[in-house]
Structures are given as C-alpha cells and as structure tokens.
Write a protein that holds these residues in place. Structure first.
Motif, PDB file in Angstrom:
ATOM      1  N   UNK A 108      43.187  18.187 -56.526  1.00 14.93           N
ATOM      2  CA  UNK A 108      42.705  16.817 -56.368  1.00 14.93           C
ATOM      3  C   UNK A 108      43.835  15.907 -55.869  1.00 14.93           C
ATOM      4  N   UNK A 109      45.014  16.085 -56.434  1.00 15.53           N
ATOM      5  CA  UNK A 109      46.155  15.282 -55.993  1.00 15.53           C
ATOM      6  C   UNK A 109      46.509  15.591 -54.542  1.00 15.53           C
ATOM      7  N   UNK A 110      46.471  16.858 -54.181  1.00 18.93           N
ATOM      8  CA  UNK A 110      46.749  17.266 -52.798  1.00 18.93           C
ATOM      9  C   UNK A 110      45.704  16.660 -51.864  1.00 18.93           C
ATOM     10  N   UNK A 111      44.431  16.763 -52.236  1.00 15.05           N
ATOM     11  CA  UNK A 111      43.360  16.229 -51.392  1.00 15.05           C
ATOM     12  C   UNK A 111      43.394  14.716 -51.302  1.00 15.05           C
ATOM     13  N   UNK A 112      43.861  14.053 -52.336  1.00 14.65           N
ATOM     14  CA  UNK A 112      43.914  12.591 -52.260  1.00 14.65           C
ATOM     15  C   UNK A 112      44.794  12.153 -51.094  1.00 14.65           C
ATOM     16  N   UNK A 113      45.813  12.947 -50.758  1.00 12.71           N
ATOM     17  CA  UNK A 113      46.650  12.653 -49.588  1.00 12.71           C
ATOM     18  C   UNK A 113      45.842  12.795 -48.303  1.00 12.71           C
ATOM     19  N   UNK A 114      44.984  13.803 -48.248  1.00 10.03           N
ATOM     20  CA  UNK A 114      44.178  14.022 -47.046  1.00 10.03           C
ATOM     21  C   UNK A 114      43.176  12.888 -46.853  1.00 10.03           C
ATOM     22  N   UNK A 115      42.567  12.446 -47.954  1.00  7.62           N
ATOM     23  CA  UNK A 115      41.578  11.370 -47.874  1.00  7.62           C
ATOM     24  C   UNK A 115      42.226   9.993 -47.717  1.00  7.62           C
ATOM     25  N   UNK A 116      43.533   9.899 -47.859  1.00  4.66           N
ATOM     26  CA  UNK A 116      44.235   8.630 -47.665  1.00  4.66           C
ATOM     27  C   UNK A 116      44.651   8.423 -46.213  1.00  4.66           C
ATOM     28  N   UNK A 117      44.525   9.438 -45.395  1.00  3.29           N
ATOM     29  CA  UNK A 117      44.954   9.352 -44.001  1.00  3.29           C
ATOM     30  C   UNK A 117      44.126   8.366 -43.191  1.00  3.29           C
ATOM     31  N   UNK A 118      44.763   7.776 -42.222  1.00  2.00           N
ATOM     32  CA  UNK A 118      44.062   7.026 -41.189  1.00  2.00           C
ATOM     33  C   UNK A 118      44.074   7.946 -39.971  1.00  2.00           C
ATOM     34  N   UNK A 119      43.105   8.847 -39.950  1.00  2.00           N
ATOM     35  CA  UNK A 119      43.080   9.909 -38.937  1.00  2.00           C
ATOM     36  C   UNK A 119      43.037   9.339 -37.528  1.00  2.00           C
ATOM     37  N   UNK A 120      42.335   8.232 -37.350  1.00  2.00           N
ATOM     38  CA  UNK A 120      42.211   7.643 -36.013  1.00  2.00           C
ATOM     39  C   UNK A 120      43.567   7.246 -35.432  1.00  2.00           C
ATOM     40  N   UNK A 121      44.548   6.993 -36.299  1.00  2.00           N
ATOM     41  CA  UNK A 121      45.866   6.554 -35.827  1.00  2.00           C
ATOM     42  C   UNK A 121      46.889   7.681 -35.726  1.00  2.00           C
ATOM     43  N   UNK A 122      46.490   8.905 -36.072  1.00  2.00           N
ATOM     44  CA  UNK A 122      47.433  10.019 -35.995  1.00  2.00           C
ATOM     45  C   UNK A 122      47.716  10.371 -34.541  1.00  2.00           C
ATOM     46  N   UNK A 123      48.926  10.797 -34.293  1.00  2.00           N
ATOM     47  CA  UNK A 123      49.322  11.174 -32.932  1.00  2.00           C
ATOM     48  C   UNK A 123      48.920  12.629 -32.661  1.00  2.00           C
ATOM     49  N   UNK A 124      47.611  12.839 -32.595  1.00  2.00           N
ATOM     50  CA  UNK A 124      47.054  14.155 -32.310  1.00  2.00           C
ATOM     51  C   UNK A 124      45.907  13.969 -31.318  1.00  2.00           C
ATOM     52  N   UNK A 125      45.502  15.046 -30.663  1.00  6.16           N
ATOM     53  CA  UNK A 125      44.435  14.902 -29.673  1.00  6.16           C
ATOM     54  C   UNK A 125      43.070  14.740 -30.338  1.00  6.16           C
ATOM     55  N   UNK A 126      42.073  14.386 -29.545  1.00  4.80           N
ATOM     56  CA  UNK A 126      40.735  14.083 -30.058  1.00  4.80           C
ATOM     57  C   UNK A 126      40.117  15.273 -30.790  1.00  4.80           C
ATOM     58  N   UNK A 127      40.339  16.471 -30.301  1.00  5.33           N
ATOM     59  CA  UNK A 127      39.785  17.665 -30.948  1.00  5.33           C
ATOM     60  C   UNK A 127      40.394  17.865 -32.333  1.00  5.33           C
ATOM     61  N   UNK A 128      41.690  17.640 -32.456  1.00  3.06           N
ATOM     62  CA  UNK A 128      42.341  17.766 -33.762  1.00  3.06           C
ATOM     63  C   UNK A 128      41.861  16.684 -34.719  1.00  3.06           C
ATOM     64  N   UNK A 129      41.678  15.466 -34.214  1.00  3.88           N
ATOM     65  CA  UNK A 129      41.147  14.392 -35.060  1.00  3.88           C
ATOM     66  C   UNK A 129      39.752  14.761 -35.562  1.00  3.88           C
ATOM     67  N   UNK A 130      38.896  15.237 -34.653  1.00  2.00           N
ATOM     68  CA  UNK A 130      37.535  15.599 -35.048  1.00  2.00           C
ATOM     69  C   UNK A 130      37.545  16.717 -36.078  1.00  2.00           C
ATOM     70  N   UNK A 131      38.425  17.712 -35.890  1.00  3.19           N
ATOM     71  CA  UNK A 131      38.520  18.805 -36.849  1.00  3.19           C
ATOM     72  C   UNK A 131      38.903  18.275 -38.230  1.00  3.19           C
ATOM     73  N   UNK A 132      39.837  17.338 -38.294  1.00  5.97           N
ATOM     74  CA  UNK A 132      40.258  16.782 -39.579  1.00  5.97           C
ATOM     75  C   UNK A 132      39.117  16.027 -40.252  1.00  5.97           C
ATOM     76  N   UNK A 133      38.368  15.249 -39.477  1.00  5.44           N
ATOM     77  CA  UNK A 133      37.191  14.579 -40.046  1.00  5.44           C
ATOM     78  C   UNK A 133      36.190  15.611 -40.558  1.00  5.44           C
ATOM     79  N   UNK A 134      35.953  16.640 -39.752  1.00  7.36           N
ATOM     80  CA  UNK A 134      34.959  17.654 -40.108  1.00  7.36           C
ATOM     81  C   UNK A 134      35.306  18.377 -41.410  1.00  7.36           C
TER      82      UNK A 134
END
Length: 166
Positions: A108-134
């Motif tokens: 839960x603590x590990x996942x809280x970091x994942x759910x705290x991300x602002x994925x839209x602002x990460x310096x990754x391509x659109x496919x990687x962003x979509x994968x993270x949302x998915x």
C-alpha cells in the motif's frame, strides 16, 4: 455508504495531499477507499481464519491478501517505471497474519507513490503514459474485485465486512 463514511476521515487527508492529475485522482480515491477496507479486513480477521476457504478450489483468505499484495507490487512498479517487483516472488509462503499484514501495508505504501504521480507531466512518451494510467486502473479494479471475495469470506465467518460497518 456507512463503511465509507467511517473510513473516509482516515484516508481523505492523505488523498488530498496527493498530486492533481485528473486521470489519476479518481482512481486514487477509489483505490484508497478499497485499500482501507482491505487493511481493516486483515486486522479484524482472526489469524486462524487466514487459512479459511469456502471450497477447495479457491484461495484461502490469506492467499487472496498475498495475491493482492503481489499484484499491487507488480502493477504499481510498472506505474512507477520500476521493474524490480515483476517476478521476484513477492507472494511469499508465509501464512502468519503479521507477515501478511506487513506485506500488504508495504504494498500500500509503495502504491501510494504510484497514485501520487502526475503522469501527464512525466517526461515519457504518450504510450508509456497510457500504460501507467492503464495499470493503475487495473490495480484499482483488481483490488475491488478481490475485496468482494474478502467481504464474502468475512460474512461466511459471521463477520461484517469493513465497507458495511457503521
């Protein structure tokens, strides 16, 4: 909604302090609520009943929790761009309540970091962003799916699941 009202004050401050990515916000809220229900179920289930399963073809209560833990570590690892948990056997052989509870809390603590991300602002391509949302959406749904199992097991043991507690 009685259970949600009872548990919401304990998760609301942590959720409010998180990032503002609108695509993650709703998932984070649902995930946080279910995470609270799972933690409470683990706390309330007697250790002897961690070996309980209604029929031989399904997981025990403890095995469901371990499965949730392992899946969270893998999916949240993908959402964080961290591959170390994809195949390292997080789903341990321990059947002790304290070990299972600690491992769930760690996930839960590990996942809280994942759910705290602002994925839209990460310096990754659109496919990687979509994968993270998915994967965050899948983790949220997966936890809810198995919380349904947990609630049924608790009722079969004469207990009221956390989401129905007043």
């Amino acid at each position: 909604f009685a259970g949600l009202i009872a548990i919401a004050p304990t998760i609301a401050p942590a959720i409010a302090a998180q990032g503002t990515d609108p695509a993650v916000k709703g998932m984070r809220t649902e995930w946080g609520m279910t995470a609270g229900f799972l933690r409470t179920a683990v706390e309330q289930m007697p250790e002897a009943d961690f070996a309980y399963k209604p029929v031989s073809t399904v997981r025990t209560f403890g095995e469901i929790i371990k499965h949730i833990t392992a899946t969270q570590m893998a999916l949240c690892g993908v959402a964080l761009g961290d591959k170390k948990f994809l195949s390292d056997g997080v789903e341990t052989a321990s059947t002790k309540k304290a070990d299972i509870a600690r491992e769930l809390q760690d996930s839960m603590e590990y996942c809280s970091r994942a759910y705290a991300q602002d994925i839209a602002k990460l310096d990754i391509d659109a496919a990687q962003r979509q994968m993270r949302y998915d994967v965050l959406a899948h983790n949220t749904a997966h936890n809810g799916e198995h919380y349904g199992n947990i609630a049924t097991y608790m009722r079969m043991k004469g207990m009221v699941p956390p989401s129905s507690q007043r």
